[in-house]
Write an enzyme that holds these catalytic residues in place. Structure first.
Site, PDB file in Angstrom:
ATOM      1  N   ASP A 255       0.944  -1.279  -0.061  1.00  0.00           N
ATOM      2  CA  ASP A 255      -0.158   0.054   0.133  1.00  0.00           C
ATOM      3  C   ASP A 255       0.784   1.297   0.066  1.00  0.00           C
ATOM      4  OD1 ASP A 255      -2.313   1.708   0.443  1.00  0.00           O
ATOM      5  OD2 ASP A 255      -1.533   2.210   2.309  1.00  0.00           O
TER       6      ASP A 255
ATOM      7  N   LEU B  36      -6.897   6.700   3.745  1.00  0.00           N
ATOM      8  CA  LEU B  36      -7.130   8.039   2.653  1.00  0.00           C
ATOM      9  C   LEU B  36      -5.955   8.039   1.767  1.00  0.00           C
ATOM     10  CD1 LEU B  36      -8.804  10.657   5.247  1.00  0.00           C
ATOM     11  CD2 LEU B  36      -9.933   9.286   3.119  1.00  0.00           C
ATOM     12  N   ARG B  37      -4.900   7.100   1.819  1.00  0.00           N
ATOM     13  CA  ARG B  37      -3.692   7.281   0.965  1.00  0.00           C
ATOM     14  C   ARG B  37      -3.925   7.094  -0.428  1.00  0.00           C
ATOM     15  NH1 ARG B  37      -0.291   3.889   3.355  1.00  0.00           N
ATOM     16  NH2 ARG B  37       0.498   5.457   4.596  1.00  0.00           N
ATOM     17  N   ALA B  38      -5.149   6.139  -0.747  1.00  0.00           N
ATOM     18  CA  ALA B  38      -5.498   5.979  -1.965  1.00  0.00           C
ATOM     19  C   ALA B  38      -5.944   7.306  -2.707  1.00  0.00           C
ATOM     20  CB  ALA B  38      -6.741   4.879  -2.125  1.00  0.00           C
TER      21      ALA B  38
ATOM     22  N   VAL C 260      -3.139   9.944  -3.364  1.00  0.00           N
ATOM     23  CA  VAL C 260      -2.322   9.312  -4.349  1.00  0.00           C
ATOM     24  C   VAL C 260      -3.032   9.396  -5.707  1.00  0.00           C
ATOM     25  CG1 VAL C 260      -0.939   7.352  -5.566  1.00  0.00           C
ATOM     26  CG2 VAL C 260      -0.804   7.770  -3.130  1.00  0.00           C
TER      27      VAL C 260
END
Length: 648
Positions: free
Chosen positions: A174, A255-257, A260
């Site tokens: 991830d 919330l990284r998705a 990015v």
């Protein structure tokens, strides 16, 4: 004279990087992460011989120079130590001049360039964590060997891997901004073109590169233009809301998705020469940023439901809302609908197993049907929670490859002492080095001033961490084992351990025996996906060549011990103990068991005999193996893991 820019195969000459519709996903992902390094790097997954390393090494040549210098490309070997990566005290100046000076590591050398890790899935987890943290923060902190400092470390992190050699842990997967899957083209014309270009380059590297000089220059200029434009690209509230809807629809964790995807969409807009993000930019970004982040079951390959993506994106971005708007709630569907947690939290629900699993399949089904046909999805779902709370460890302290399972002396972990250095090297233990030198100061004529050090004073740290192990399954697939319920229990139990190995990066192997011979269904490998597939397709029927199975296991373990003498193994023999193939089958099986016992192989026998009348053959086999004997009543996914823990 050959210039540095043509030492590698030209980027624009890679088939796929020069397509009529633009670069293919691998080339595009690499370009976008160089336009906006805050995207977080690229992980390229694919089979052997798919130009992964070639295109990464060619990338540096098309990047705009930094202060009139070519962009550095730093390669990190998978055997690198932590001090080699982060830097440490300069040993030469410390011993010769008594000064503690910092010697930069690979992170410092990669500043403003590319840090490339081939076979990143084989790199120690703590080093991968360190790399990803530095890439995300843009700096590296060194706290070791009396050195305390922070330095700039802004680089593009690129990792390549072959999934057949083992997966990255989901938490680490991830952390890579973008991930692409690559495979060799199946079109004969494309394959021929790949070979043609490669042979032309090998015959005349300079001449071949010259033919692509204009394309390389154009690509370099376009990347430079996109870099200057990326700060001006506007992502509207409507576009940001659409990104949130897409991420929610694929049920990604955290919330990284979203972050990015937004950064990648902005980079793609700049690459396309636009000053505002469009729906096409979001679609491209989602395809690169989400496949490895969607929730999926262990052993499922990363992927994206294109129909769902198109459904959520729609035909155009909506007008910007006047105020806050949570947007439509996406209907649960696709990979998000089963509620099965990500592989690192193991919160799957066995109730999510397919309702049409053939629970009523006749026990007398033909052996060639492979007993487990149609039941593998429910087996995997049923064991999804087992590995979360179970740990198989080998007793004692080993010295194998650093991993996440048994106690061992490793190159990483907590420092528990010091010793004189060996050929393998290690991190300097300054305190013990000074302590070793102090006792000789008078004899060396020291009257004051700096400490007099000699090479014999050098001490390196002894660390205790965790090692990975080899779990070899030797499974009886004969006719006496062909009853559906019995094989279902065995497969469920073995899959439980495979799921555990999936996280702990062990090597696993599978030997099966039926009819008149034994077969290595899967040589020891880090690819637990392959082991799960072999197990699912395992046929059953015929006589029981028990001796052949044990001898095949013994031979395989002997070969592995020669290849990797420090990796400890556990043999799990799953059988009812019958030996019916060939003359003197019983005697030969006991002799084979004796050979394994003499070799000191830790083992466990799972007795699959059932019914009121039992012959006790598996218990006798366990005695000859020096193994623990476990009755069939204890064979379940959870119980077998308990058994192997006790046997370790």
């Amino acid at each position: 004279m050959t210039s540095p820019q043509i030492q590698h195969f030209p980027f624009s000459a890679v088939v796929g990087a020069d397509g009529p519709d633009g670069p293919d996903p691998m080339a595009l992902a690499l370009i976008l992460t160089t336009i906006a390094p805050e995207v977080g790097g690229v992980l390229v997954r694919g089979e052997k011989g798919t130009a992964k390393s070639t295109i990464v090494r060619a990338l540096a040549a098309v990047l705009p120079p930094v202060e009139d210098r070519p962009v550095p490309l730093v390669e990190l070997p998978i055997g690198a130590t932590e001090d080699r990566v982060t830097g440490s005290i300069n040993l030469e100046s410390a011993l010769a001049e008594g000064r503690a000076e910092y010697e930069p590591g690979l992170l410092a050398k990669a500043h403003r360039g590319i840090l490339y890790v081939d076979e990143v899935n084989l790199l120690h987890d703590h080093l991968v964590d360190l790399l990803l943290d530095a890439a995300a923060m843009g700096r590296a902190t060194v706290e070791r060997d009396g050195v305390s400092m922070t330095h700039e470390a802004r680089f593009v992190l690129v990792g390549t891997m072959n999934p057949e050699e083992g997966e990255l842990r989901p938490q680490l997967l991830d952390r890579f901004g973008l991930t692409v899957e690559v495979a060799a083209p199946r079109d004969p014309a494309l394959r021929a073109e790949v070979v043609r270009r490669r042979m032309a380059y090998d015959a005349d590297p300079a001449g071949f590169a010259a033919r692509y000089a204009d394309a390389e220059a154009a690509l370099q200029a376009r990347i430079a233009s996109a870099r200057s434009l990326v700060g001006e690209v506007r992502l509207t509230d409507a576009g940001l809301l659409k990104i949130a809807e897409v991420c929610a629809a694929f049920d990604v964790d955290g919330l990284r998705a979203d972050i990015v995807t937004a950064r990648t969409a902005v980079a793609h807009a700049a690459w396309s020469g636009r000053s505002q993000v469009t729906l096409d930019d979001i679609r491209v970004a989602a395809r690169l940023a989400l496949p490895h982040r969607r929730r999926r079951k262990p052993f499922d390959a990363p992927g994206l439901d294109e129909d769902l993506l198109d459904q959520v994106l729609g035909d155009d971005l909506p007008p910007e809302p006047d105020g806050p708007d949570d947007g439509p709630e996406p209907e649960p569907q696709g990979p998000a609908a089963d509620g099965d947690g990500a592989a690192d939290d193991g919160d799957g629900d066995p109730a999510d197993a397919p309702a049409d699993a053939p629970a009523d399949a006749p026990a007398s089904a033909p052996p060639t049907d492979g007993d487990g046909t149609g039941t593998a999805p429910s087996n995997v779902a049923a064991t999804a929670a087992a590995y979360r709370t179970r740990l198989l460890t080998v007793r004692g302290v080993g010295a194998g490859t650093a991993g996440r399972r048994s106690r061992a002396r490793t190159s990483n972990g907590r420092r528990i002492g010091a010793t004189t250095p060996t050929a393998a090297g290690g991190a300097i233990h300054l305190t013990e080095t000074i302590r070793a030198a102090v006792r000789h100061q008078v004899a060396r004529g020291r009257t004051g001033g700096r400490l007099l050090l000699e090479p014999a004073d050098l001490r390196v740290a002894v660390r205790e961490g965790r090692e990975s192990n080899l779990v070899l399954f030797c499974v009886d697939a004969s006719g006496s084992m062909a009853a559906r319920r019995r094989m279902e229990q065995v497969k469920t139990a073995v899959l439980s351990l495979l799921l555990d190995a999936y996280q702990r990066r062990d090597k696993v192997g599978l030997v099966t025996f039926r009819g008149a011979e034994a077969e290595v269904a899967l040589p020891p490998t880090h690819s637990v996906d392959a082991a799960a597939q072999r197990l699912e397709d395992l046929p059953a029927g015929g006589r029981t060549p028990l001796a052949e199975g044990l001898l095949e296991a013994a031979h395989l373990l002997a070969v592995e011990r020669t290849r990797d003498p420090q990796r400890r193994a556990l043999l799990v023999v799953v059988t009812d103990g019958r030996a019916t193939a060939g003359a003197d089958a019983v005697v030969r099986s006991r002799m084979a068991a004796g050979l394994l016992a003499e070799a000191g192989i830790a083992s466990v026998v799972v007795d699959c005999e059932s019914g009121p009348m039992r012959m006790g053959l598996a218990a006798t086999l366990a005695e000859h193996l020096g193994a623990e004997h476990v009755p069939i009543g204890e064979v379940s996914a959870e119980a077998l893991v308990d058994v192997t823990r006790r046997a370790a």
